[in-house]
Write a protein that holds these residues in place. Structure first.
Motif, mmCIF file in Angstrom:
data_model
loop_
_atom_site.group_PDB
_atom_site.id
_atom_site.type_symbol
_atom_site.label_atom_id
_atom_site.label_comp_id
_atom_site.label_asym_id
_atom_site.label_seq_id
_atom_site.Cartn_x
_atom_site.Cartn_y
_atom_site.Cartn_z
ATOM 1 N N ARG A 194 1.229 -1.167 -0.050
ATOM 2 C CA ARG A 194 0.138 0.090 0.330
ATOM 3 C C ARG A 194 0.746 1.229 -0.089
ATOM 4 O O ARG A 194 0.069 1.830 -0.871
ATOM 5 N N ALA A 197 2.166 1.862 -2.999
ATOM 6 C CA ALA A 197 1.406 2.660 -4.256
ATOM 7 C C ALA A 197 1.064 4.005 -3.800
ATOM 8 O O ALA A 197 0.998 4.503 -5.147
ATOM 9 N N VAL A 198 1.092 4.230 -3.012
ATOM 10 C CA VAL A 198 0.412 5.578 -1.991
ATOM 11 C C VAL A 198 1.740 6.545 -3.329
ATOM 12 O O VAL A 198 1.552 7.208 -3.499
ATOM 13 N N GLN A 200 4.414 5.828 -5.659
ATOM 14 C CA GLN A 200 4.011 5.886 -6.511
ATOM 15 C C GLN A 200 3.092 6.952 -7.314
ATOM 16 O O GLN A 200 2.976 8.092 -9.013
ATOM 17 N N ARG A 201 1.575 7.213 -6.533
ATOM 18 C CA ARG A 201 0.357 7.766 -6.972
ATOM 19 C C ARG A 201 0.588 9.557 -6.479
ATOM 20 O O ARG A 201 -0.334 10.046 -7.659
ATOM 21 N N HIS A 202 0.968 9.004 -5.584
ATOM 22 C CA HIS A 202 1.350 10.805 -4.756
ATOM 23 C C HIS A 202 2.116 11.711 -4.908
ATOM 24 O O HIS A 202 2.296 12.020 -4.087
#
Length: 346
Positions: A194, A197-198, A200-202
C-alpha cells in the motif's frame, strides 16, 4: 470469477449482502410477480421495491467496498415493508416477520438489529391493539406472535453477538503477533504494498526500519525462552511508545521487527532510529543487563517492489551488525549511508 470469489471469502459482510440479494431475487421475486398478476398492487409493488432496492444496495457495496450503510438501509427498508405487507395480508403476512428477524441480525450489528426488529414488532402489535381483529383472531394469538418473535429475536441476538466476537478474534489471530500484539508479517506485506502504491500515485515519502535485538539468542540460552519473550514484549512496548501514531510496527520473525515510517526523509529516519537506539538501551533489560538493538533503514524511492525495499533496509541492518551493533545504518535516496553509532548523533 476468481476475483469475485476472493472478495466474497475475504469480506464476510459483503458475502452476506450478496446472499441476501440472491435470496431476495429467488424468494421474493416470484411473489412480486404473482401478486401483481393477482391485482394486489400494493404488496406486489412493495415486493418489487425490495428486490430492486436490494440489488442496488448490493451493487453499491461491490462498487465502493462499503457494506455498513447498505446493510443499514436494507434493515430499515425490510422492516418497513414487512410491517406494511403484514398489515395488508394479515396473519399470512405475519409469517414473514420471522424471516425479517434473521435478516436484520445478519446484515447489521446486533444493537441496530434489535432496534429495527423491536420497532417493527411494536408497530405490528400497536396496529393490532388499535384495530382489533385486523391481523390476528384474538389477543391470545397476538400474544403468542409477540412472545415467539421476541424469543426468536433473543436467540438471534445471542448468535449474532457470539459470531461477531468470534470473527473479531479470528481477525486478530490472522493479523496480530500473539506474543507482542504487533501486526504480523502478513499485515506488513499488505502495508508495504500500500505504501508503494501511495508513493507511486501521490509521491508521498516513506521510510523503513529493520530492527534486530543484539545477542538475543544468548538471552534465550542463558535465561530461558520465558525471559526472552519478556524482552520481546518490552521491546515492542518501548518502540511503540516512541513512535508516532502513523508509524506501524510489525514483527518480522524471531527477534526481528520492522517499523514503517510515513512522511520522512533520510535525516528524519536516522533521527527516529537514534531515538529508538537510546530508548531501548535505557528501558529494555534482561537478567543479564541492558539490551541493545541494531537498525537498518531505507527511504522508498526507485525500488521495483516492496521486497526490494525491505531487502535494502535489511542489508543496512547487516552493515550495522558488522560495524559493532547497537547502531543504525540508513540509506537515502541518493544511496549514501547515514550511520548513527552507539546511539550518538547522526
Amino acid at each position: 470469477m476468481r476475483e469475485i470469489w476472493t472478495r466474497l471469502k475475504g469480506d464476510f459482510q459483503l458475502s452476506i449482502l450478496s446472499l441476501v440479494a440472491l435470496c431476495s431475487l429467488i424468494g421474493v421475486g416470484p411473489y412480486a410477480v404473482y401478486r401483481l398478476l393477482e391485482g394486489n398492487w400494493l404488496v406486489g409493488l412493495l415486493d418489487t421495491t425490495l428486490v430492486v432496492a436490494t440489488g442496488a444496495a448490493v451493487f453499491h457495496a461491490w462498487q465502493t467496498g462499503h457494506t455498513v450503510r447498505p446493510g443499514q438501509f436494507l434493515a430499515v427498508l425490510y422492516s418497513i415493508v414487512t410491517v406494511l405487507v403484514t398489515i395488508n395480508l394479515g396473519i399470512n403476512g405475519a409469517f414473514w416477520f420471522y424471516t425479517l428477524i434473521l435478516f436484520n441480525f445478519f446484515v447489521v450489528p446486533p444493537l441496530q438489529a434489535v432496534i429495527a426488529t423491536l420497532w417493527a414488532l411494536a408497530a405490528l402489535c400497536g396496529y393490532e391493539l388499535l384495530n382489533p381483529g385486523t391481523l390476528f383472531e384474538s389477543r391470545y394469538q397476538l400474544t403468542s406472535f409477540a412472545v415467539t418473535s421476541f424469543i426468536c429475536s433473543f436467540f438471534a441476538c445471542v448468535f449474532a453477538l457470539r459470531g461477531r466476537y468470534q470473527r473479531l478474534r479470528l481477525g486478530d489471530l490472522a493479523r496480530l503477533d500473539p506474543l507482542t500484539g504487533t501486526d504480523n508479517r502478513r499485515v506488513m506485506d499488505d502495508e508495504l504494498e500500500r505504501a508503494m502504491a501511495v508513493h507511486q500515485r501521490h509521491g508521498e515519502s516513506f521510510g523503513l526500519l529493520v530492527l534486530d535485538l543484539d545477542h538475543f539468542k544468548s538471552i534465550n540460552d542463558r535465561f530461558g525462552h520465558r525471559e526472552g519473550d519478556t524482552v520481546l514484549v518490552r521491546f515492542a512496548e518501548v518502540v511503540n511508545s516512541v513512535s508516532r501514531q502513523t508509524d506501524r510496527l510489525f514483527r518480522l520473525g524471531g527477534e526481528e521487527f520492522v517499523l514503517l515510517v510515513p512522511r520522512v526523509d533520510a535525516v528524519g529516519l536516522s533521527a527516529v532510529a537514534e531515538h529508538i537506539l537510546q530508548e531501548v538501551a535505557q528501558n529494555v533489560r534482561s537478567p543479564g543487563g541492558a539490551v541493545t538493538v541494531s537498525i537498518g533503514g531505507a527511504i522508498l524511492g526507485g525500488h521495483q517492489s516492496a521486497d526490494d525495499w525491505l531487502h535494502e533496509a535489511d542489508q543496512c541492518l547487516y552493515d550495522a551488525k558488522r560495524s559493532g551493533r547497537n547502531r543504525s545504518v540508513i540509506v537515502g535516496l541518493d544511496g549514501q549511508l547515514v550511520q548513527c553509532p552507539q546511539g550518538g548523533a547522526a
